[in-house]
Motif scaffolding. Structure first.
Motif, mmCIF file in Angstrom:
data_model
loop_
_atom_site.group_PDB
_atom_site.id
_atom_site.type_symbol
_atom_site.label_atom_id
_atom_site.label_comp_id
_atom_site.label_asym_id
_atom_site.label_seq_id
_atom_site.Cartn_x
_atom_site.Cartn_y
_atom_site.Cartn_z
ATOM 1 N N UNK A 164 17.309 36.911 42.383
ATOM 2 C CA UNK A 164 17.482 37.569 43.676
ATOM 3 C C UNK A 164 17.034 36.676 44.825
ATOM 4 N N UNK A 165 16.050 35.819 44.555
ATOM 5 C CA UNK A 165 15.511 34.954 45.607
ATOM 6 C C UNK A 165 16.163 33.579 45.617
ATOM 7 N N UNK A 166 17.150 33.324 44.789
ATOM 8 C CA UNK A 166 17.815 32.026 44.742
ATOM 9 C C UNK A 166 17.311 31.200 43.576
ATOM 10 N N UNK A 167 17.730 29.921 43.506
ATOM 11 C CA UNK A 167 17.322 29.085 42.380
ATOM 12 C C UNK A 167 15.837 28.767 42.439
ATOM 13 N N UNK A 168 15.260 28.627 41.279
ATOM 14 C CA UNK A 168 13.838 28.295 41.189
ATOM 15 C C UNK A 168 13.665 26.804 41.457
ATOM 16 N N UNK A 169 12.665 26.449 42.259
ATOM 17 C CA UNK A 169 12.394 25.048 42.562
ATOM 18 C C UNK A 169 11.640 24.392 41.419
ATOM 19 N N UNK A 170 11.956 23.126 41.172
ATOM 20 C CA UNK A 170 11.217 22.350 40.179
ATOM 21 C C UNK A 170 9.816 22.094 40.713
ATOM 22 N N UNK A 171 8.829 22.285 39.884
ATOM 23 C CA UNK A 171 7.433 22.086 40.299
ATOM 24 C C UNK A 171 7.116 20.594 40.365
ATOM 25 N N UNK A 172 6.429 20.215 41.430
ATOM 26 C CA UNK A 172 5.980 18.833 41.582
ATOM 27 C C UNK A 172 4.468 18.725 41.410
ATOM 28 N N UNK A 173 3.808 19.863 41.271
ATOM 29 C CA UNK A 173 2.349 19.821 41.210
ATOM 30 C C UNK A 173 1.836 20.208 39.827
ATOM 31 N N UNK A 174 2.480 19.696 38.818
ATOM 32 C CA UNK A 174 1.955 19.859 37.471
ATOM 33 C C UNK A 174 1.388 18.516 37.038
ATOM 34 N N UNK A 175 0.416 18.541 36.183
ATOM 35 C CA UNK A 175 -0.197 17.301 35.696
ATOM 36 C C UNK A 175 -0.782 16.475 36.823
ATOM 37 N N UNK A 176 -0.411 15.194 36.898
ATOM 38 C CA UNK A 176 -0.935 14.321 37.952
ATOM 39 C C UNK A 176 -0.559 14.766 39.364
ATOM 40 N N UNK A 177 0.475 15.571 39.486
ATOM 41 C CA UNK A 177 0.871 16.076 40.792
ATOM 42 C C UNK A 177 -0.222 16.900 41.453
ATOM 43 N N UNK A 178 -1.020 17.586 40.655
ATOM 44 C CA UNK A 178 -2.139 18.373 41.198
ATOM 45 C C UNK A 178 -3.152 17.437 41.845
ATOM 46 N N UNK A 179 -3.449 16.333 41.192
ATOM 47 C CA UNK A 179 -4.384 15.352 41.755
ATOM 48 C C UNK A 179 -3.826 14.750 43.043
ATOM 49 N N UNK A 180 -2.531 14.471 43.070
ATOM 50 C CA UNK A 180 -1.916 13.936 44.293
ATOM 51 C C UNK A 180 -2.049 14.919 45.450
ATOM 52 N N UNK A 181 -1.801 16.197 45.200
ATOM 53 C CA UNK A 181 -1.938 17.206 46.256
ATOM 54 C C UNK A 181 -3.377 17.249 46.747
ATOM 55 N N UNK A 182 -4.313 17.221 45.837
ATOM 56 C CA UNK A 182 -5.727 17.261 46.215
ATOM 57 C C UNK A 182 -6.090 16.032 47.053
ATOM 58 N N UNK A 183 -5.696 14.849 46.605
ATOM 59 C CA UNK A 183 -6.021 13.622 47.340
ATOM 60 C C UNK A 183 -5.333 13.585 48.707
ATOM 61 N N UNK A 184 -4.069 13.976 48.756
ATOM 62 C CA UNK A 184 -3.385 14.017 50.048
ATOM 63 C C UNK A 184 -4.038 15.052 50.958
ATOM 64 N N UNK A 185 -4.471 16.167 50.408
ATOM 65 C CA UNK A 185 -5.173 17.176 51.210
ATOM 66 C C UNK A 185 -6.457 16.631 51.814
ATOM 67 N N UNK A 186 -7.204 15.884 51.031
ATOM 68 C CA UNK A 186 -8.428 15.248 51.538
ATOM 69 C C UNK A 186 -8.085 14.248 52.641
ATOM 70 N N UNK A 187 -7.025 13.481 52.442
ATOM 71 C CA UNK A 187 -6.619 12.503 53.452
ATOM 72 C C UNK A 187 -6.142 13.185 54.738
ATOM 73 N N UNK A 188 -5.490 14.336 54.616
ATOM 74 C CA UNK A 188 -5.087 15.090 55.808
ATOM 75 C C UNK A 188 -6.317 15.458 56.617
ATOM 76 N N UNK A 189 -7.289 16.051 55.950
ATOM 77 C CA UNK A 189 -8.510 16.474 56.636
ATOM 78 C C UNK A 189 -9.211 15.270 57.264
ATOM 79 N N UNK A 190 -9.330 14.186 56.506
ATOM 80 C CA UNK A 190 -10.010 12.995 57.028
ATOM 81 C C UNK A 190 -9.299 12.377 58.215
ATOM 82 N N UNK A 191 -8.006 12.171 58.101
ATOM 83 C CA UNK A 191 -7.254 11.500 59.168
ATOM 84 C C UNK A 191 -7.128 12.375 60.413
ATOM 85 N N UNK A 192 -6.819 13.651 60.214
ATOM 86 C CA UNK A 192 -6.654 14.539 61.362
ATOM 87 C C UNK A 192 -7.993 14.765 62.066
#
Length: 148
Positions: A13-41
């Motif tokens: 009903x909501x359309x096609x399901x998106x492929x997950x990018x935050x499984x496995x090492x992707x979770x670490x990438x999100x966390x590290x990028x999140x830290x960099x967002x906070x630091x840089x901003x």
């Protein structure tokens, strides 16, 4: 939702399901990028509001880095092929920025009276700014091959 015969995503009903990018090492990438967002901003917000006239180029570049990190984080969390491609392009732009600014700060230090996030290839951030896009681009390319 899958078709029951091999796990192929199907439209609901909501359309096609998106492929997950935050499984496995992707979770670490999100966390590290999140830290960099906070630091840089955070860094650029304080520097721009308190001492912009001291090094406007450096502080503006730190703000741009924060925006790039934020977009990549959003794309990784969003998932899907379109977001994966957008994140890949942004990671390539981020890497180019780190290499250009890093080289520029070494070749002409007087152009940067104060450091940016990308100065000296991210030395002030433990070289994470140069290693993170390389890792993310590898992961995003691998995520593409796994989705096919």
């Amino acid at each position: 939702m899958t078709d029951g015969q091999g796990g192929t995503p199907v439209e609901g009903a909501a359309g096609p399901k998106r492929a997950r990018l935050i499984s496995g090492p992707g979770i670490l990438l999100v966390w590290l990028y999140g830290v960099m967002v906070v630091g840089a901003v955070s860094r650029s917000a304080v520097q721009i509001s308190a001492q912009f006239d001291k090094a406007p180029l450096a502080y503006a570049l730190s703000a741009v880095a924060g925006l790039v990190y934020g977009f990549i984080t959003y794309s990784l969390v969003r998932g899907g092929e379109k977001a994966r491609r957008a994140a890949l392009v942004c990671c390539a732009a981020e890497l180019a920025g780190v290499l250009v600014v890093g080289t520029w700060t070494l070749a002409e230090p007087s152009a940067f009276p104060d450091a940016t996030v990308w100065s000296d290839y991210g030395m002030g951030y433990l070289f994470i700014p140069v290693l993170l896009p390389l890792s993310a681009m590898y992961w995003l390319r691998k995520a593409r091959t796994n989705a096919v």
